[in-house]
Design an enzyme around this catalytic site. Structure first.
Site, PDB file in Angstrom:
ATOM      1  N   ASP A   9       0.788  -1.256   0.000  1.00 12.53           N
ATOM      2  CA  ASP A   9       0.000   0.000   0.000  1.00 12.53           C
ATOM      3  C   ASP A   9       0.819   1.305   0.000  1.00 12.53           C
ATOM      4  OD1 ASP A   9      -1.949  -1.940   0.217  1.00 12.53           O
ATOM      5  OD2 ASP A   9      -2.819  -1.215   2.092  1.00 12.53           O
ATOM      6  N   ASP A  47      -4.597  -0.740  -1.676  1.00 10.36           N
ATOM      7  CA  ASP A  47      -5.890  -0.665  -1.013  1.00 10.36           C
ATOM      8  C   ASP A  47      -6.813  -0.043  -2.073  1.00 10.36           C
ATOM      9  OD1 ASP A  47      -6.986  -1.246   1.557  1.00 10.36           O
ATOM     10  OD2 ASP A  47      -7.046   0.889   2.060  1.00 10.36           O
ATOM     11  N   HIS A  49     -10.717   0.653  -2.614  1.00  5.16           N
ATOM     12  CA  HIS A  49     -12.089   0.610  -2.122  1.00  5.16           C
ATOM     13  C   HIS A  49     -13.083   1.254  -3.094  1.00  5.16           C
ATOM     14  CE1 HIS A  49     -10.525  -0.663   1.707  1.00  5.16           C
ATOM     15  NE2 HIS A  49      -9.956   0.489   1.999  1.00  5.16           N
ATOM     16  N   HIS A  53     -17.457   2.593   0.801  1.00  6.83           N
ATOM     17  CA  HIS A  53     -17.005   1.353   1.453  1.00  6.83           C
ATOM     18  C   HIS A  53     -17.389   1.357   2.942  1.00  6.83           C
ATOM     19  CE1 HIS A  53     -14.047  -1.649   3.000  1.00  6.83           C
ATOM     20  NE2 HIS A  53     -14.359  -2.240   1.865  1.00  6.83           N
ATOM     21  N   HIS A  82     -10.745   6.845   1.795  1.00  4.72           N
ATOM     22  CA  HIS A  82      -9.373   6.754   1.289  1.00  4.72           C
ATOM     23  C   HIS A  82      -9.284   5.688   0.210  1.00  4.72           C
ATOM     24  CE1 HIS A  82      -9.633   3.513   4.247  1.00  4.72           C
ATOM     25  NE2 HIS A  82      -8.707   2.901   3.538  1.00  4.72           N
ATOM     26  N   LYS A 107      -6.930  -4.920  -3.129  1.00  6.14           N
ATOM     27  CA  LYS A 107      -7.696  -5.525  -2.036  1.00  6.14           C
ATOM     28  C   LYS A 107      -8.626  -4.481  -1.425  1.00  6.14           C
ATOM     29  CE  LYS A 107      -4.030  -4.399   1.176  1.00  6.14           C
ATOM     30  NZ  LYS A 107      -4.760  -3.383   1.946  1.00  6.14           N
ATOM     31  N   CYS A 152      -2.039  -2.904   7.692  1.00  7.67           N
ATOM     32  CA  CYS A 152      -1.936  -3.815   6.554  1.00  7.67           C
ATOM     33  C   CYS A 152      -0.656  -4.647   6.545  1.00  7.67           C
ATOM     34  CB  CYS A 152      -2.141  -3.045   5.252  1.00  7.67           C
ATOM     35  SG  CYS A 152      -3.862  -2.509   5.093  1.00  7.67           S
TER      36      CYS A 152
END
Ligand code: VGL
Ligand code: ZN
Length: 199
Positions: A9, A47, A49, A53, A82, A107, A152
């Site tokens: 990330d 990351d 989303h 989310h 984010h 992810k 993470c």
């Protein structure tokens, strides 16, 4: 023995000026670029989303960022919006050398489940596919760097160790959010799982 480097990330939203900025998050990028020279197998995660989310405080009525709620899979910290798919904040930091990576894994795409780990969503059951990729490449050893140490990176490292990989975290190539002692809890969890913390 086959090693893989997993870079977690390193995205604009986790760097200074981003929506969920980690203090000095960008400072590790040059050394991570250099570290890539030591590996044949490199995976980068993002990351990633969808808008709205469920991990966003803005999606939960009356909640503010950094409050927690109970989700069907356990306690969830609520974050500022984010890493929304396709936005600049979700992009890699511009100084990160993405060229040597053979895999870019996204992810956190399921609107109802957060995914801190690069291996499983936060239900600890739904796989991302990373384990299958690493297995098919014959990987035995997993080294992790990136953001954030206590979320993470931690979840990914614990899962890697539990999946049987010889797992190391290069702590000087990570930066932490450190929310209410989350960094020391994460270090303890990683050590308990058999992860080697290297400074
Ligand atoms: C992360 C909080 C929310 C991370 C991702 O990359 O550590 N932390 N989403
Ligand atoms: Zn996230």
């Amino acid at each position: 023995m086959q090693s893989a480097l997993i870079v977690i990330d390193l995205q604009n939203d986790f760097c200074p000026g981003g929506a969920l900025a980690v203090v000095n998050g960008d400072s590790i990028v040059p050394q991570i670029n250099a570290k890539m020279n030591d590996y044949n197998i490199i995976a980068l995660t993002q990351d990633w989303h969808p808008t709205g989310h469920s991990s966003f405080a803005s999606s939960q009525a009356g909640k503010s960022p950094l409050e927690t709620i109970k989700m069907p899979y356990g306690v969830q910290v609520l974050w500022p919006d984010h890493c929304i798919q396709g936005t600049r904040g979700a992009g890699f930091h511009r100084s990160l050398n993405t060229n040597p990576a053979s895999l870019i894994l996204r992810k956190g795409c399921n609107p109802r489940i957060d995914s801190y780990s690069a291996f499983f969503e936060n239900d600890h059951k739904t796989p991302t596919g990373l384990h299958g990729y690493l297995q098919s490449r014959g990987v035995t050893d997993v080294d992790l760097v990136g953001l954030a140490t206590d979320f993470c990176v931690n979840f990914s490292a614990v899962d890697a160790a539990n999946l049987g990989y010889k797992t190391r975290v290069f702590e000087h190539l990570t930066k932490a959010i450190d929310l209410d002692g989350s960094l020391s809890a994460a270090r303890a969890a990683m050590i308990a799982a058999g992860v080697t913390l290297e400074s």
